[in-house]
Design an enzyme around this catalytic site. Structure first.
Site, PDB file in Angstrom:
ATOM      1  N   ASP A  47       0.826  -1.206   0.000  1.00 25.23           N
ATOM      2  CA  ASP A  47       0.000   0.000   0.000  1.00 25.23           C
ATOM      3  C   ASP A  47       0.859   1.255   0.000  1.00 25.23           C
ATOM      4  O   ASP A  47       0.590   2.212  -0.707  1.00 25.23           O
ATOM      5  CB  ASP A  47      -0.941   0.012   1.217  1.00 25.23           C
ATOM      6  CG  ASP A  47      -0.202  -0.107   2.548  1.00 25.23           C
ATOM      7  OD1 ASP A  47       0.913  -0.656   2.571  1.00 25.23           O
ATOM      8  OD2 ASP A  47      -0.742   0.347   3.575  1.00 25.23           O
TER       9      ASP A  47
ATOM     10  N   GLU B  83       3.388   0.323   8.060  1.00 24.94           N
ATOM     11  CA  GLU B  83       2.341  -0.500   7.470  1.00 24.94           C
ATOM     12  C   GLU B  83       2.943  -1.367   6.383  1.00 24.94           C
ATOM     13  O   GLU B  83       3.250  -2.507   6.593  1.00 24.94           O
ATOM     14  CB  GLU B  83       1.211   0.389   6.941  1.00 24.94           C
ATOM     15  CG  GLU B  83       0.028  -0.412   6.478  1.00 24.94           C
ATOM     16  CD  GLU B  83      -1.294   0.298   6.672  1.00 24.94           C
ATOM     17  OE1 GLU B  83      -1.306   1.441   7.116  1.00 24.94           O
ATOM     18  OE2 GLU B  83      -2.321  -0.326   6.372  1.00 24.94           O
TER      19      GLU B  83
ATOM     20  N   GLU C 181      -2.447   8.982  -0.910  1.00 23.87           N
ATOM     21  CA  GLU C 181      -3.428   8.023  -0.393  1.00 23.87           C
ATOM     22  C   GLU C 181      -4.832   8.626  -0.365  1.00 23.87           C
ATOM     23  O   GLU C 181      -5.816   7.955  -0.628  1.00 23.87           O
ATOM     24  CB  GLU C 181      -3.026   7.624   1.037  1.00 23.87           C
ATOM     25  CG  GLU C 181      -4.008   6.725   1.742  1.00 23.87           C
ATOM     26  CD  GLU C 181      -3.522   6.321   3.129  1.00 23.87           C
ATOM     27  OE1 GLU C 181      -2.800   7.118   3.759  1.00 23.87           O
ATOM     28  OE2 GLU C 181      -3.863   5.220   3.575  1.00 23.87           O
TER      29      GLU C 181
ATOM     30  N   HIS D  63       0.841   6.243  -2.424  1.00 23.30           N
ATOM     31  CA  HIS D  63      -0.112   5.138  -2.415  1.00 23.30           C
ATOM     32  C   HIS D  63      -0.612   5.022  -3.855  1.00 23.30           C
ATOM     33  O   HIS D  63      -1.251   5.936  -4.347  1.00 23.30           O
ATOM     34  CB  HIS D  63      -1.301   5.541  -1.540  1.00 23.30           C
ATOM     35  CG  HIS D  63      -1.533   4.721  -0.335  1.00 23.30           C
ATOM     36  ND1 HIS D  63      -0.744   4.788   0.784  1.00 23.30           N
ATOM     37  CD2 HIS D  63      -2.509   3.809  -0.047  1.00 23.30           C
ATOM     38  CE1 HIS D  63      -1.233   3.969   1.713  1.00 23.30           C
ATOM     39  NE2 HIS D  63      -2.300   3.365   1.219  1.00 23.30           N
TER      40      HIS D  63
HETATM   41  C1  BGC Z   1      -4.023   0.928   3.684  1.00 19.47           C
HETATM   42  C2  BGC Z   1      -4.807   0.836   2.433  1.00 19.47           C
HETATM   43  C3  BGC Z   1      -5.674  -0.359   2.550  1.00 19.47           C
HETATM   44  C4  BGC Z   1      -6.633  -0.032   3.652  1.00 19.47           C
HETATM   45  C5  BGC Z   1      -7.723  -0.978   3.882  1.00 19.47           C
HETATM   46  C6  BGC Z   1      -4.981   1.214   4.775  1.00 19.47           C
HETATM   47  O1  BGC Z   1      -4.372   1.380   5.993  1.00 19.47           O
HETATM   48  O2  BGC Z   1      -2.993   1.837   3.609  1.00 19.47           O
HETATM   49  O3  BGC Z   1      -4.177   1.091   1.289  1.00 19.47           O
HETATM   50  O4  BGC Z   1      -6.247  -0.825   1.402  1.00 19.47           O
HETATM   51  O5  BGC Z   1      -5.964   0.246   4.844  1.00 19.47           O
HETATM   52  O6  BGC Z   1      -8.825  -0.240   3.945  1.00 19.47           O
END
Ligand code: BGC
Length: 908
Positions: A471, A477, A741, A762
């Site tokens: 992501d 993360e 994002e 993102h």
């Molecule tokens: C991530 C996203 C992911 C999402 C799920 C986030 O924390 O960064 O890209 O798809 O969580 O809803």
């Protein structure tokens, strides 16, 4: 290839006269094995061959091919002369392959009328095929040297003597943790972060290296350093480490040496290895690396032999993570005394190389951030608990250079503290790393805004395709989020050759599937261990189908098929009335939509229908007739339930959100007679937002396609070219060099979004890239013909653009579409690869078609059929309808410094 003469005898007459008359431009190129160039260590028992053909002749095709494979001087497969136009993924059908053996492959291909033949050669080597004799070894570093965040890296070493000159040698290696190997002081291979990320509890990849040139007769030393990586380091936001196993980290390797005198030997990991700690005092992907250059590994202690993990060891068949580019700093500031901030002008993923000269024991710290706070210092709140700090402690003997080994950061800015004096601009250089997927696409237009958007998409893809599709690369993360991947997969295929990258990841996706059939939210399934949500778990169906569309890989589809079916059955059994309201798991909805909330049941049911539809299509491809019809029926039943529940007689979709319309339209869930109305509602929903989008992850990918298919290219372009909030253009106007994002990651009114979730890198919203290639430049494909067989060139000039150009290195060769608009004169040049056909849509009144055959007239286009070659068309088009927003052009801002980064529409 020596064997060639023998099998060519029957063709002697044909070949000998053809050799004379062979046009110089008929050639076989880019011969690949399992999508890869001359791979080593392939564990695939029946690898497949793909080649491209080159010729400048128009309408050129392959009429026949012959594949000859030999190993140890013996022919192991001769396909014979096969009358076929196949050039992609033709499987090996010869004798069983031996472990650790080299196979030569030659492909000869004949042109359209058999008057010319040409050939290409390559090779591959098989891997261990399970035949390991080495033992796992490790070195428990001293407990008291560990911190809560990491531990010193173990350095393992083995010296050995080779009595005779070396002919060839291969190193097969893997680790529980990360490893970096050196042979006689030279680093082995180009990769970093080996063995890459898989679910280490089930499957670990190993790498194969040709180390022949690194060995010598006499004394040799193989040294290896290990790091925590995904295996033992921090993953995710819980500050949790050791997701896959405790210390010690493990290493497994076999070095197979063949001497010139024919003798062979193996140096394997065992209790003869020695180990010690060394300069890497701590390393962690999220926290960073600490390196004390004063410490040399002594290699003085015995290693421990570990009990072997019960996992499959499989050869790596996808690109390694590699350093791909270096970027110098463009600016350096000193926001507070002794604290220097370097700006690399681009948000990127990798690390910084430090140059320093200082007395022994000087500690220089480098911290990283994507953006700056208003006072010019690093803004790191959005990294959450990721410390992203590297530290280097100098040796003190002249100029020193440091690059970390086992960490990476997402950053545009890096800050140095502790530097002796004032650092020069080249004291830090950014080193970009990523999974080395070859670049496949180029996209350029007359709009600096759109070109910047394309670069931002590419940079976000680079940064987040790191062993698995993640992501984001910066905060705590960095997970293999499935929803993000399914949204972006098609765009990714245009930008890079991601065939083997996604093939590997789809194995991770299967490894993460529950016994009940549930795909996960993230693959590998770690940190977020729950079953998959709508739009996320569905990636397990959507991505293989998308890849099939990109590369026509039927074997991949076949291998994945049962997993797809179990997922659909998992949803069906929980939702017998076909409205998907149970087992929605984390149920993220239309994630980070802006000012709009789409019903989660609607979204979930739409994806359920889409899964059934794709599964039926996959079953048709795989000739599973019964499944094809039963899943087609399931799709129609879900469709009926969807219509009854969510769509009214006026074509209004429940909730009246853009995403609701977009998914209903694109997943074929709107009754034919209501489609036009639904499109008008979608346009109205956009107008109600002042001509802006409101879609989140799940809606964004199909937003422009839904508008285009509904005939509203004007609105699609308006959204694409918008510069006001929220839009891609707004991010760019405010300095984005990667895709954000959130649409509101930073706004003029509110500044930064909540740092709890605010990544500036993102790729999900970059999924608009596929529409840009397909519609702006006009390189599209007929969905019913896989793997670029049915090329459709259909540019849709609009948005005030005066030119667009794209090229795409498809699995069948390069496709190009290049158009120019001057007043009302439209010119289009296309290039179609050998052995393919295309239909070309030329807008307006055609004046010159360069000899192409007219097929029909259709909605303002003249449609031509062409074979391979270059064609130039010109036509007269009516002026673009005046629609103020869609005609807005981007003027480069003079002032830099608007928003968090400033605007750069010219940069690289
Ligand atoms: C991530 C996203 C992911 C999402 C799920 C986030 O924390 O960064 O890209 O798809 O969580 O809803």
């Amino acid at each position: 290839m020596e064997k060639r003469a023998a099998w060519l005898v029957p063709l002697l007459v044909l070949v000998s006269c053809s050799r004379e008359s062979t046009p110089p431009d008929w050639a076989v190129e880019d011969l690949r094995v399992e999508h890869l160039e001359a791979p080593l260590g392939l564990d695939e028992p029946a690898p497949r061959f793909t080649w491209k053909l080159a010729s400048e002749a128009r309408g050129e095709k392959q009429s026949a091919y012959r594949i000859l494979v030999s190993g140890s001087g013996e022919t192991v497969w001769d396909s014979g002369d096969v009358s076929s136009s196949d050039t992609t993924l033709v499987p090996y059908e010869g004798k069983p392959l031996e472990a650790r053996a080299r196979y030569q492959v030659e492909v000869e291909a004949w042109n359209r009328d058999g008057s010319a033949s040409a050939s290409a050669e390559s090779f591959w080597e098989t891997g261990m095929l399970g035949d390991w004799s080495a033992r796992w070894i490790g070195f428990p570093t001293v407990e008291s040297d560990r911190t809560p965040e990491s531990a010193p890296s173990p350095y393992l070493r083995r010296s050995f003597t080779l009595e005779a000159p070396v002919k060839s040698a291969r190193l097969y290696a893997t680790a529980l943790g990360l490893y970096e190997a050196h042979l006689n002081g030279t680093r082995v291979g180009e990769g970093i972060f080996m063995p890459g990320w898989t679910d280490y509890r089930r499957r670990i990849e190993y790498q194969t290296y040709d180390v022949s040139p690194l060995l010598r007769q006499g004394e040799n030393v193989l040294e290896v350093v290990l790091g925590d990586g995904w295996y033992a380091g921090t993953i995710g936001w819980e500050r949790k480490r050791h997701h896959y196993g405790p210390y010690p980290l493990g290493f497994l390797a076999e070095l197979h040496v063949e001497h010139e005198n024919g003798e062979r030997g193996v140096i394997a990991t065992d209790d003869a290895w020695k180990a010690s700690e060394g300069p890497i005092r701590a390393s962690d992907f999220l926290m960073g690396e600490t390196y004390d250059a004063r410490l040399d590994p002594t290699g003085a202690f015995p290693v421990s032999v570990l009990s072997p993990p019960e996992v499959a060891l499989v050869g790596q068949h996808s690109p390694l993570v590699e350093r791909i580019e270096e970027i110098p700093a463009v600016n350096r500031t000193e926001p507070s005394p002794g604290v220097y901030v370097f700006d690399f002008g681009q948000n990127l993923v990798g690390f910084a190389r430090l140059r320093v000269e200082a007395e022994a024991g000087t500690r220089v710290e480098i911290r990283f951030a994507e953006i700056l706070a208003p006072d010019g210092s690093l803004y790191t709140a959005n990294l959450r608990t990721a410390r992203s700090t590297d530290a280097y402690i100098t040796k003190g003997r002249g100029p020193e250079v440091f690059e970390p080994h086992f960490t990476f950061h997402g950053f545009r800015y890096a800050e140095i503290r502790g530097y002796p004096g004032e650092p020069a601009l080249d004291a830090l250089t950014a080193v970009v790393v990523r999974s080395a997927t070859p670049e496949a696409g180029v996209f350029e237009t007359s709009s600096p805004l759109l070109d910047r958007l394309q670069r931002n998409i590419v940079w976000s893809q680079r940064g987040n395709f790191l062993s698995v599709p993640t992501d984001c690369p910066q905060r705590d993360e960095r997970l293999g989020w499935m929803g993000d991947a399914q949204i972006f997969a098609r765009t990714a295929c245009f930008n890079s050759d991601v065939a083997s990258f996604f093939t590997k990841w789809l194995q991770d996706v299967r490894d993460a599937q529950s016994d009940e059939g549930a795909f996960s939210d993230v693959a590998p399934r770690i940190v977020v261990t729950t079953d998959g949500s709508p739009g996320w778990g569905d990636a397990g169906v959507i991505v293989p189908w998308t890849l099939y569309g990109c590369y026509g890989d039927e074997r991949l589809l076949a291998r994945h098929y049962d997993a797809m079916r179990s997922w659909v059955e998992y949803i069906r059994s929980a939702n017998p009335d076909l409205i998907r309201k149970n087992k929605l798991n984390n149920n993220y909805g239309d994630w980070v939509a802006i000012g709009s909330e789409t019903s989660k049941e609607l979204l979930a049911t739409a994806f359920f229908a889409h899964d059934a539809d794709l599964l039926a299509r996959a079953a048709r491809v795989l000739e599973r007739q019964e499944d094809a019809s039963s899943y087609q029926t399931l799709f129609e039943r879900i469709r009926a339930a969807f219509i009854a529940t969510f769509i009214d007689e006026e074509g209004r979709v429940l909730g009246d959100t853009q995403t609701g319309y977009v998914l209903a339209l694109r997943f074929d869930l709107v009754p034919e007679e209501l489609r036009e109305k639904a499109v008008s509602h979608l346009v109205r929903a956009i107008e109600e937002k002042g001509g802006h989008l409101s879609t989140g992850f799940l809606g964004v990918k199909d937003l422009l396609p839904a508008l285009g298919e509904g005939g509203r290219f004007d609105v699609a372009y308006r959204l694409l070219m918008n510069e006001t909030f929220p839009s891609w253009g707004y991010e760019i106007r405010n300095g984005a060099t990667t895709i954000w994002e959130r649409w509101d990651g930073w706004t003029e009114e509110k500044g930064f979004q909540d740092p709890g979730m605010n990544s500036f890198n993102h790729y999900a919203f970059g999924s608009v890239g596929e529409w840009m290639y397909e519609n702006v430049a006009g390189i599209d494909f007929d969905e019913s013909a896989p793997a670029n067989e049915g090329i459709v060139i259909r540019p849709r000039p609009g948005g005030g653009l005066t030119k667009a150009r794209a090229s795409y290195d498809s699995i069948r060769g390069r496709i190009e579409s290049d158009w120019n608009l001057e007043g009302t004169r439209f010119e289009l040049t296309v290039r179609i690869p050998v052995n393919t056909d295309a239909v070309v849509y030329v807008p307006g009144a055609v004046e010159d078609a360069d000899g192409a055959t007219v097929l029909r007239e259709e909605e303002g286009f003249t449609v031509f059929a062409v074979g391979s070659g270059r064609y130039r068309f010109s036509s007269r088009v009516s002026p673009e309808p005046e629609r103020s927003a869609s005609r807005r052009r981007v003027a480069k801002r003079e002032a830099v410094g608007v928003g968090p980064h400033g605007t750069d529409l010219e940069g690289s």
